[in-house]
Design a protein around this motif. Sequence first.
Motif, PDB file in Angstrom:
ATOM      1  N   GLY A 335       0.774  -1.120  -0.065  1.00 47.16           N
ATOM      2  CA  GLY A 335       0.002   0.056   0.028  1.00 47.16           C
ATOM      3  C   GLY A 335       0.941   1.311   0.047  1.00 47.16           C
ATOM      4  O   GLY A 335       0.613   2.232  -0.716  1.00 47.16           O
ATOM      5  N   LEU A 336       1.865   1.324   0.650  1.00 46.01           N
ATOM      6  CA  LEU A 336       2.833   2.348   0.900  1.00 46.01           C
ATOM      7  C   LEU A 336       3.525   2.692  -0.203  1.00 46.01           C
ATOM      8  O   LEU A 336       3.907   3.952  -0.673  1.00 46.01           O
ATOM      9  CB  LEU A 336       3.744   2.154   2.031  1.00 46.01           C
ATOM     10  N   VAL A 337       3.714   1.466  -1.173  1.00 45.25           N
ATOM     11  CA  VAL A 337       4.531   1.857  -2.231  1.00 45.25           C
ATOM     12  C   VAL A 337       3.828   2.028  -3.585  1.00 45.25           C
ATOM     13  O   VAL A 337       4.047   2.915  -4.372  1.00 45.25           O
ATOM     14  CB  VAL A 337       5.510   0.515  -2.580  1.00 45.25           C
ATOM     15  N   VAL A 338       2.804   1.490  -3.694  1.00 42.54           N
ATOM     16  CA  VAL A 338       1.890   1.600  -4.828  1.00 42.54           C
ATOM     17  C   VAL A 338       1.138   2.991  -4.944  1.00 42.54           C
ATOM     18  O   VAL A 338       0.979   3.597  -6.087  1.00 42.54           O
ATOM     19  CB  VAL A 338       0.914   0.515  -4.978  1.00 42.54           C
ATOM     20  N   PHE A 339       1.006   3.374  -3.739  1.00 41.32           N
ATOM     21  CA  PHE A 339       0.207   4.955  -3.792  1.00 41.32           C
ATOM     22  C   PHE A 339       1.182   5.959  -4.387  1.00 41.32           C
ATOM     23  O   PHE A 339       0.978   6.613  -5.394  1.00 41.32           O
ATOM     24  CB  PHE A 339      -0.282   5.363  -2.497  1.00 41.32           C
ATOM     25  N   ILE A 377      13.774   5.720  -4.739  1.00 42.54           N
ATOM     26  CA  ILE A 377      13.296   5.098  -3.601  1.00 42.54           C
ATOM     27  C   ILE A 377      12.184   4.111  -3.728  1.00 42.54           C
ATOM     28  O   ILE A 377      11.932   2.832  -3.033  1.00 42.54           O
ATOM     29  CB  ILE A 377      13.137   6.125  -2.473  1.00 42.54           C
ATOM     30  N   VAL A 378      11.004   4.855  -4.325  1.00 41.23           N
ATOM     31  CA  VAL A 378       9.780   4.053  -4.393  1.00 41.23           C
ATOM     32  C   VAL A 378      10.117   2.703  -4.986  1.00 41.23           C
ATOM     33  O   VAL A 378       9.603   1.489  -4.776  1.00 41.23           O
ATOM     34  CB  VAL A 378       8.812   4.677  -5.287  1.00 41.23           C
ATOM     35  N   ALA A 379      11.009   2.720  -6.176  1.00 38.85           N
ATOM     36  CA  ALA A 379      11.235   1.657  -7.253  1.00 38.85           C
ATOM     37  C   ALA A 379      11.753   0.491  -6.359  1.00 38.85           C
ATOM     38  O   ALA A 379      11.597  -0.601  -6.323  1.00 38.85           O
ATOM     39  CB  ALA A 379      11.822   2.017  -8.369  1.00 38.85           C
ATOM     40  N   PHE A 380      12.931   1.051  -5.565  1.00 40.79           N
ATOM     41  CA  PHE A 380      13.646  -0.055  -4.763  1.00 40.79           C
ATOM     42  C   PHE A 380      12.825  -0.681  -3.770  1.00 40.79           C
ATOM     43  O   PHE A 380      13.039  -1.886  -3.398  1.00 40.79           O
ATOM     44  CB  PHE A 380      14.784   0.725  -4.240  1.00 40.79           C
ATOM     45  N   ALA A 381      11.789   0.113  -3.099  1.00 41.93           N
ATOM     46  CA  ALA A 381      11.115  -0.515  -2.091  1.00 41.93           C
ATOM     47  C   ALA A 381      10.116  -1.573  -2.762  1.00 41.93           C
ATOM     48  O   ALA A 381      10.096  -2.723  -2.333  1.00 41.93           O
ATOM     49  CB  ALA A 381      10.289   0.712  -1.585  1.00 41.93           C
ATOM     50  N   ASN A 382       9.682  -1.293  -4.252  1.00 37.31           N
ATOM     51  CA  ASN A 382       8.812  -2.204  -4.784  1.00 37.31           C
ATOM     52  C   ASN A 382       9.403  -3.415  -5.388  1.00 37.31           C
ATOM     53  O   ASN A 382       8.846  -4.355  -5.210  1.00 37.31           O
ATOM     54  CB  ASN A 382       8.321  -1.441  -5.989  1.00 37.31           C
ATOM     55  N   LEU A 383      10.745  -3.293  -5.589  1.00 41.18           N
ATOM     56  CA  LEU A 383      11.511  -4.711  -6.006  1.00 41.18           C
ATOM     57  C   LEU A 383      12.203  -5.228  -4.642  1.00 41.18           C
ATOM     58  O   LEU A 383      13.065  -6.180  -5.001  1.00 41.18           O
ATOM     59  CB  LEU A 383      12.538  -4.321  -7.142  1.00 41.18           C
ATOM     60  N   ALA A 384      11.793  -4.729  -3.309  1.00 42.79           N
ATOM     61  CA  ALA A 384      12.416  -5.625  -2.342  1.00 42.79           C
ATOM     62  C   ALA A 384      13.830  -5.404  -2.298  1.00 42.79           C
ATOM     63  O   ALA A 384      14.249  -6.788  -2.017  1.00 42.79           O
ATOM     64  CB  ALA A 384      11.425  -7.118  -2.333  1.00 42.79           C
ATOM     65  N   MET A 385      14.484  -4.480  -2.377  1.00 41.22           N
ATOM     66  CA  MET A 385      15.768  -4.113  -2.052  1.00 41.22           C
ATOM     67  C   MET A 385      16.129  -4.730  -0.688  1.00 41.22           C
ATOM     68  O   MET A 385      15.489  -4.375   0.001  1.00 41.22           O
ATOM     69  CB  MET A 385      16.266  -2.906  -2.520  1.00 41.22           C
ATOM     70  N   PRO A 386      17.115  -5.427  -0.664  1.00 45.54           N
ATOM     71  CA  PRO A 386      17.241  -5.889   0.730  1.00 45.54           C
ATOM     72  C   PRO A 386      17.617  -4.344   1.468  1.00 45.54           C
ATOM     73  O   PRO A 386      18.434  -3.498   1.099  1.00 45.54           O
ATOM     74  CB  PRO A 386      18.839  -6.310   0.793  1.00 45.54           C
TER      75      PRO A 386
END
Lengths: 500, 512
Positions: A335-339, A377-386
């Motif tokens: 939710g936090l990332v897709v918005f 930042i959003v993209a990294f969060a979405n691809l589940a960066m360590p």
Amino acid sequence: MTVHLSILLWVPLVGAVLGMLLPGPAGRLPALGGAIAALAVAIIALINFDSSASGLQFVTNEMWISELGIHYKLGLDGLNLFLVLLTTVLFLAAMLWAALQEWERPRQFFFWLGLAESGVLGALMAQDLALFVIFFDLMLVPFLFLTGGWGGRDRVAAIIKLFIYTLVGSLLMLSAAIATGVLAPGQGINFELSALAQQRLPVGSQEWIFLFFAAAFLVKMPAFPLHGWMPDGYRAMPLPVLAVFSGILSKVAAYGFLRVVLPLYPDASVHFQELMLLIALASVLYGSAMAFTTTNSRLILGYSSVAQLGFITLGIFALRPEGAQGAVIQAVNHGLVVFPAFFIVALLAARAGGSEDIRHMGGIAVRAPVLATLFLIVAFANLAMPGSSNFAGEFLILLGVFRAKIVIAIVAFTGVAMASVYTLRLFIRAMHNRVGRDVTSRDIRPADGLVLVPLVAVILAFSLYPQIALHKGEPAVVRSIAAARQAETQPATARAEVTP
Amino acid sequence: VTPVLAQAQGPKIDWAGLSPLVALLAGAVVVVMAGLLRPRVVRETLVPLLSAATFGAAIGLGIWQLGEAKDLISGALRLDDLTLVLTFVFCTGGIAAVLLSWRGLAPREAAHGEFHALLLSSAAGMFVLIAAQNLVTLFLGIELLSIPLYVLCATEMRREHSLESGLKYLIIGSVGSATLLYGLALIYGATGSTDFAGIARQLNGVLSDPLLLTGIALSIAGLAFKASVAPFHQWTPDVYEGAPTPITAFMAVATKAAAFGVILRLFDVALIDAQNDWAPALAALATITIIVGNVGALGQASLKRLMAWSSVAQAGYMLAGVVVGTQLGVSATVFYLAVYLFMNLAAFAVIVARERQTPFGDDIRSVAGLGAQRPVLAAAMTLAMLGLAGIPATAGFMGKFYLIDAAISGSYTWLGVVIVIGSMISLAYYLRVLAAMWMQEAPELGGAVAMAATGSRPALAGGDAQVDTVRGQPEVWLVAIVFGAATLFFGIIPSPLFDLAVRAGSALANLV
């Protein structure tokens, strides 16, 4: 200090109704105020939440309709606390976003948004099965009007498809919910979840009821074979509306599995575990594959949601504490990332001559370093960066699935890899590459930053400290899957022999 | 000689219990006389006022009698809470019909006195029908209900469709009545009693008697005509479309209530011991009705036809409450009849308002763009449509919830699922109305061109700006707003309505 959940539940609607009554452009202010007040109450609830206590907190319990045994019962625990927070955050962000734009009939627009927030909060906080179903259905209605009234091309066809799909599921769920209350052994009809969890249904009834509930939730997510409404619906919705829809409504479905299905129908959950895992796996693979082949940036996010929700479902139906915990965290994360991702899509489209197609984008990063950073930042969060909280979520989910069904876990790993492919594809095609023909690169305006920066800050904060959700959520998650765990180790037939 | 004379003195009459019926009949007489007076204000204002007041008086007298449980006229009629609650339903429908026809064409063409007298006598027939606990009074009631309605359907005398509607209703209604009469006669033949209590007593001895079974089957068919239960529903769309809209509204809500009242009493009191015979048949009919009604509504462009098909489907839902043969089922049916009244009246009020102000008649185009033009009317219609579709926070949701609850409690889980499947199909056409109101632009009013294109008659004022506001037809707006608000109110606070429904259900004390 106690927190009155009724205030949290109704304050957005009150704001929205006040907004309808005020004349002129002032009409949007009360709705915005309602969303701010809801966020404030949710934060107070978070601060006062006792993470050592087990069971529901801040419970409100009144008899609503005695003839039908329906209670007005609200409560918070580790399962819904963070989803409630997410809801209040995202709705406030959506209202701010919407307030920055001009709408036809703005008062009606904000009324529906406020009603939608109350509906979602009700579904998340309801501790009575009938109340849950009521809010679950009700929260869809505002989106019908928001999409139909302010959506893009072909909106009427899109909403009819959307609503027939989702309400078909919801209505099946209604009959299943009533059957749960009526068929439950015990005196009188009572829809309280806590009471229903005590009076378990016979296995045969559990199975068809489970399927009806699963249909409702899988459509809403959407999961792979039931996602037919998604592309048209996503294309037609106005972006601020789509962002909350994608950010929250799908999570309510995942939450429904944990809140209702696993505790109430544990034997059926075990029985259909493999089916659900396979559907989830198919969603991960299909969603990922579609996300890196489509070129419409909305649909890239839409299909990535299908994949992410697939992950969440995997975590839930691993029927292991780690998996379920991962699912709860991942629901919040997504939710936090897709918005913000949808918000960025709107910004990108504004810079690419109005087109949301990534083929028309490119090179936007040139004069927009702040936008590019935030997007990264959003993209990294979405691809589940360590290091991101999504990494923690996916890790826990896969750990749970590993312990349950190792083959499915191995296949699901490819989904993680594919997530980086489609996310980076979106980022690179939009921000780098050759500058598109109609692209004019410019950085974000302060007003846009007002919406985007706080959200990115929340992503960063949550990445640094995901333990807060893990810690507060653990007892509730364990309780949610306890019955299913027991059913798995000790099938219903064996139990019946033990307790004649 | 003496005993014969003693019997000939006639039964003792409880006037208090009979008072709602007396009020309706007396009102009919007064209204028809007042209609003969010369001054226009008397005919156009006083007569409808008197008519509405009569319905109000019947409701008031009913409230006074609420809680009583007694036999009237030597057991011909039964006054109990079931009778009274359904009386409230059809009298409310009557008041709404009076208001909706206030400025309408029908009373002007048929003469005001006659129009309202027919309306009141039809309502009197409904009272007799709902209260009947004797096969003969039952038939009397159904004829007293139907004959005025046949005429009322044809009251827009210069419109072919209205006449056609009246004629169709007359012919098909008569076939229905004849079938019913035959069925009742066979039940009498099998059990030797016309009295419901007597039939119930004799029933166990003759359960496998083909005479009885044929009688029950024919009675079901006859009553199904009245309640528009498929496959006996074919008249419904044509008659609903052709009749003057206020009369359509009255038929939709009041006739339905009366028909279900008698179905409940006949099957759940007189024939309850034969439940194993009729319940599967009724369940099958309910399923057919739900599917046929909802599928039939899908392609309709006329709002009145759409409402007609929807009323067929709703009859199917309500039949589920009869099938189970429990007090819960009776309560659920009565509850649904009440919420069905709210939703339908709100919808019909909007249809009436739009008929008078656009040239499209009752075509769905008449409500296109209503959300932007007249948000209040659009809101009422929206609540009605959402309620009929069974969306939460409307009374319709509560009604469906209650019916499904009753079906599952009565071991008819599959029927509960059928109700839900029907609701799914229904979404498609209710959503179309919503989409037209909120998501489409109002069509260009090209005056004569538009009228010629639709081929429909010019509405009363043919798009006259005069009637386009609250001031033009306040009573129609009132009906729309009141019943739209009731749909919302009882969706959130349903307890008062539940209370009445439970009382009505407890009136049939022989049931569990």
